[in-house]
Design a protein around this motif. Structure first.
Motif: not given
Lengths: 262, 400
Positions: B17-20, B23
């Protein structure tokens, strides 16, 4: 015969309390010897999944004893249970339960990783296990790149990679088409021929017919326990199973008549 | 199962879950960068203030009159200033510069005029005592003071305003109706706050008194100590002499003059700046805490989302400890990587001026911020990790 791989005595499992009480298992006693290939059949709600979870040391019975390869599972601590699941049982699920986004070979290696096997040795054994199920050439593929049958064969490879005393399969062909079902069942036949102890849960007659022993479960109790082929011989296989199916259908009247002794 | 492999599992979990993950790390990054940078800004402004005070000269003391209204008995006079130059009574005093200042004087040159914000009348010793060296040209002399010659040394700002592109030396300007000859230009000085310290002009004491302020009281007397270590001794000696001159009773607690010492000024300023820095640090620490809660939140979501995976791992024989370590390491990696990026961001940010202050990194703030971010990872990641590890395999597997 040496000590049984699996021995349960008067196993009961009760869910809920008071009026909502559900007796999932009403005193099941069962012994499975080394090298046996037993199929447990029953309709939905017969308690076969509950039995499976207890046999797989994933759940604990309300009462009764469970000896797995001579070890009293009900007395194990959490850490020992993890060890038992790792070393003694190979679990195969209906929904494959491969770890997503992880290559087939990495999935197969996982139990070995938890067992503390060195990476090199692990890779070698994982590849050997994949070879057994005929998927050595798909080792680098991730679960979503494999068909259902292939995923289930990876799961079988993962279950047998630790050389467990017992292979437990919960509806292994429930989500598969007939071609894939044949592939997976062929793997089970081969494993049984190789001397593995297998307990398989199913509601498909076709699957049950290939086992050496057929146990029927109704409302949380064993209603029949049939030896279909000798313990010390290879299983009957697909062709014989077809014949057995025909024979069983012929004896349908006997089944509906009630209990059927071994 | 080696730690290295658990870390590999954790990395794989994070990269799923790269984006998570990015962030969440951003939350910690901002927190850590804010702590380091704000503390650096506080520290930088404290350092800027102390630099300016040191630029005034740490070995000088300033005597100012507290008496308002110019009652002759309490005001500072030229005689008092002269009395301070006394090798017997005041051996620690190196030089004394009486100062009169006109708050605003208009300087005119060939039709263009400029209002000089600080017009100072003093003696030549002032240039050394106030650390205001002459850049081009020369300072005026004792003789100029004695004769009341109308010569002036101007600051950079004045030179630029009145003489753009022209050499101002020997030019004549009009101040208060009198002609002054420019003899020198001061070196550029770093400015203190809003006031432009280069917007100044320095002339002989007598000339300024004649033209602008009249022969009244002095604004202040700048006393230079012989050595920075002698500042306190000089201050005592100056006080003794002034007490005599102004006839202050020994028992009297208040004096009609005030002695300002650069080092005591420095101390007060440092205290103020420290309070300011602490305040900034506290605000930043709150943002770090918020980042930490972000980690807990994301780890809880991750655990919930991967309940099935946890069940599978447990069914395959993963001990509780391995599951706990895996999720704990995932949380810690988030905070450690966020922290490291935060340090990098703060180091880059500190290269720029922020609200007019050049930040000066406090090394301990880096250690503190990174330490806290790791602790946050372990602490806030611990709760979801413990939850994951406690899950019964059967419940985890059934979870949809």
């Amino acid at each position: 015969m040496s000590r049984p791989v699996l021995e349960v005595r008067d196993l009961k499992k009760i869910y809920g309390t008071g009026e909502a009480t559900v007796h999932a298992l009403r005193g099941v006693s069962l012994t499975v010897q080394r090298g046996d290939y037993a199929a447990i059949m029953g309709s939905s709600g017969s308690g076969k999944s509950t039995l499976m979870n207890i046999l797989g040391a994933l759940d604990i019975p309300s009462s009764g004893t469970y000896h797995l390869d001579g070890v009293d599972v009900s007395r194990l601590s959490d850490a020992q249970l993890a060890l038992a699941r790792n070393r003694l049982i190979g679990f195969i699920f209906q929904s494959f339960n491969l770890i997503p986004r992880t290559s087939a070979v990495a999935n197969v290696e996982l139990p070995l990783a938890y067992a503390g096997v060195k990476p090199k040795e692990r890779r070698r054994r994982a590849m050997a296990a994949l070879d057994v199920v005929g998927l050595a050439d798909r080792a680098g593929h991730e679960p979503n790149q494999l068909s259902g049958g292939q995923q289930q064969r990876v799961a079988v490879a993962r279950a047998l990679v630790t050389e467990p005393a017992l292979l437990l399969a919960d509806e292994p062909t429930g989500n598969l088409d007939s071609k894939s079902t044949d592939d997976v069942l062929q793997v089970f036949d081969d494993l049984s021929t190789a001397g593995r102890t297998i307990v398989i849960i199913t509601h498909e007659d076709e699957v049950g017919a290939r086992a050496k022993r057929l146990i029927r479960l109704v409302d949380g109790s064993i209603v029949s326990d049939v030896r279909q082929s000798p313990l010390d011989r290879p299983p009957v296989g697909a062709a014989a199973a077809a014949a057995a199916m025909a024979r069983n259908h012929g004896r349908a009247a006997v089944y509906s008549g009630g209990r059927h002794s071994q | 199962m080696s730690l290295f492999e658990v870390i590999r599992f954790a990395l794989r979990g994070l990269s799923a879950n790269k984006l998570r993950s990015a962030l969440t790390m951003l939350g910690i990054l901002i927190g850590v960068a804010a702590v380091i940078l704000l503390v650096a800004v506080g520290n930088g402004s404290a350092k800027a203030i102390s630099d300016r005070i040191e630029a005034l000269g740490t070995n000088t003391i300033t005597v100012m009159s507290t008496g308002r209204g110019g009652s002759s008995s309490t005001s500072l006079t030229k005689e008092m200033a002269d009395a301070l130059v006394d090798p017997e009574l005041a051996p620690a005093v190196k030089s004394v510069s009486p100062v009169v200042s006109a708050s605003s004087a208009t300087m005119t040159y060939e039709g263009s005029d400029h209002s000089v914000s600080s017009f100072v009348g003093t003696t030549p010793a002032w240039f050394a005592a106030s650390s205001t060296p002459v850049g081009t040209g020369s300072a005026f002399t004792e003789d100029d003071v004695d004769q009341g010659r109308r010569v002036v040394v101007i600051g950079q700002t004045v030179a630029e305003e009145l003489f753009p592109g022209i050499d101002p030396i020997d030019k004549q300007v009009t101040v208060g109706g009198a002609l002054f000859t420019i003899v020198g230009v001061l070196q550029e000085k770093s400015s203190t706050g809003q006031q432009d310290s280069n917007d100044t002009a320095v002339a002989p004491l007598t000339a300024v008194q004649q033209v602008l302020t009249g022969y009244g009281a002095l604004s202040s007397i700048i006393v230079e100590a012989a050595d920075p270590d002698d500042v306190d001794a000089a201050q005592d000696q100056v006080a003794t002499i002034l007490d005599q001159k102004l006839a202050v009773a020994d028992s009297s607690s208040s004096t009609p003059y005030r002695i300002q010492n650069a080092s005591s000024l420095l101390e007060t300023q440092t205290e103020t700046a420290d309070t300011f820095t602490t305040l900034l640090g506290a605000v930043a620490a709150i943002s770090l805490l918020v980042g930490g809660i972000g980690i807990t939140n994301i780890m809880l979501v991750t655990v919930t989302e991967r309940t099935r995976e946890i069940g599978i791992r447990k069914a395959l024989g993963a001990p509780r400890r391995v599951i706990l370590t895996q999720f704990l390491i995932e949380a810690s990696l988030l905070s450690v990587m966020g922290g490291a990026l935060g340090v990098a961001a703060a180091l880059i940010g500190s290269q720029f001026e922020i609200v007019g202050v050049k930040p000066v990194i406090v090394p301990s703030s880096i250690g503190y911020a990174v330490g806290v971010s790791i602790a946050i990872g372990l602490f806030f990641g611990g709760l979801p990790a413990a939850r994951a590890a406690r899950l019964r395999p059967i419940d985890a597997l059934r979870y949809e």
